[in-house]
Design an enzyme around this catalytic site. Structure first.
Site, PDB file in Angstrom:
ATOM      1  CE  LYS A  11      -3.974  -2.231   2.199  1.00  0.00           C
ATOM      2  NZ  LYS A  11      -4.989  -2.129   3.276  1.00  0.00           N
ATOM      3  CE1 TYR A  51      -9.444  -2.665   0.339  1.00  0.00           C
ATOM      4  CE2 TYR A  51      -8.517  -0.874  -0.945  1.00  0.00           C
ATOM      5  CZ  TYR A  51      -8.355  -1.969  -0.117  1.00  0.00           C
ATOM      6  OH  TYR A  51      -7.085  -2.372   0.256  1.00  0.00           O
ATOM      7  CG  PHE A  59     -13.193   2.233   7.133  1.00  0.00           C
ATOM      8  CD1 PHE A  59     -12.688   1.597   6.005  1.00  0.00           C
ATOM      9  CD2 PHE A  59     -13.844   1.458   8.084  1.00  0.00           C
ATOM     10  CE1 PHE A  59     -12.842   0.232   5.814  1.00  0.00           C
ATOM     11  CE2 PHE A  59     -14.006   0.092   7.908  1.00  0.00           C
ATOM     12  CZ  PHE A  59     -13.504  -0.518   6.758  1.00  0.00           C
ATOM     13  NE  ARG A  87      -6.778 -12.163   5.517  1.00  0.00           N
ATOM     14  CZ  ARG A  87      -7.468 -11.015   5.485  1.00  0.00           C
ATOM     15  NH1 ARG A  87      -7.356 -10.198   4.434  1.00  0.00           N
ATOM     16  NH2 ARG A  87      -8.237 -10.668   6.474  1.00  0.00           N
ATOM     17  CB  THR A  93      -7.400  -5.343   9.817  1.00  0.00           C
ATOM     18  OG1 THR A  93      -7.948  -6.502   9.191  1.00  0.00           O
ATOM     19  CG2 THR A  93      -7.713  -4.113   9.009  1.00  0.00           C
ATOM     20  NE  ARG A 104      -2.571  -5.624   6.881  1.00  0.00           N
ATOM     21  CZ  ARG A 104      -3.749  -6.137   6.561  1.00  0.00           C
ATOM     22  NH1 ARG A 104      -4.343  -7.036   7.344  1.00  0.00           N
ATOM     23  NH2 ARG A 104      -4.355  -5.758   5.452  1.00  0.00           N
ATOM     24  CG  HIS A 117      -5.305  -6.289  -0.322  1.00  0.00           C
ATOM     25  ND1 HIS A 117      -6.526  -6.121   0.279  1.00  0.00           N
ATOM     26  CD2 HIS A 117      -5.470  -7.255  -1.266  1.00  0.00           C
ATOM     27  CE1 HIS A 117      -7.411  -6.943  -0.291  1.00  0.00           C
ATOM     28  NE2 HIS A 117      -6.785  -7.639  -1.231  1.00  0.00           N
TER      29      HIS A 117
END
Ligand code: GDP
Length: 139
Positions: A11, A51, A59, A87, A93, A104, A117
């Protein structure tokens, strides 16, 4: 049976921070093969399309402007059990809840600017991969 492909994109926060190489290295060291990769930037409209499932979320507007704010690196990845394993590699997230050693946890700035993502199902991996790439079968 679980499929062997997933889709990811690094991202804008992680690309602009210069973390593309470090993240790509982690992905390859975790056993994923890069089938397709490029650098591109989404328009706000294209981010909204990607999205669309989140349209009703509070959001959504912020997410679309963030995701179109700079360059991204979309990729198609291959590995056994790709979706689930990827994942796990990226973590939760919300980076404050992501496990130690996940992408992350290491690189995300916030719940929104969370570095990377990862598709959440084989079906979405196929849809999201074809959003950015075509004719990747031979790679
Ligand atoms: P993911 O599958 O882990 O990416 O999470 P989701 O599909 O639930 O959300 C998609 C993306 O929307 C996340 O990766 C974040 O960039 C963003 N997002 C999710 N939840 C929130 C939130 O509560 N606030 C904000 N600002 N962004 C969020």
């Amino acid at each position: 049976m679980a499929g062997n492909k997933t889709f990811t994109m690094i991202k804008p926060d992680a690309v602009s921070a210069g973390n593309t190489g470090a993240i790509t290295k982690m992905i390859e060291e975790a056993g994923f093969r890069i089938v397709a990769i490029k650098k591109t930037q989404l328009s706000p409209e294209k981010a909204g399309e990607f999205y669309a499932v989140h349209k009703a979320r509070p959001f959504y507007k912020d997410l679309c402007s963030y995701m179109s704010s700079g360059a991204i690196i979309p990729m198609i990845l291959e590995k056994d059990n790709a979706v689930e394993d990827f994942r796990k590699l990226i973590g939760a997230t919300d980076p404050t809840k992501a496990a130690d050693g996940t992408i992350r946890k290491l690189f995300a700035k916030s719940i929104e600017a969370n570095a990377i993502h990862g598709s959440d199902s084989d079906e979405n991996a196929a849809i999201e991969g074809s959003f950015f790439f075509s004719n990747t079968e031979r790679f």
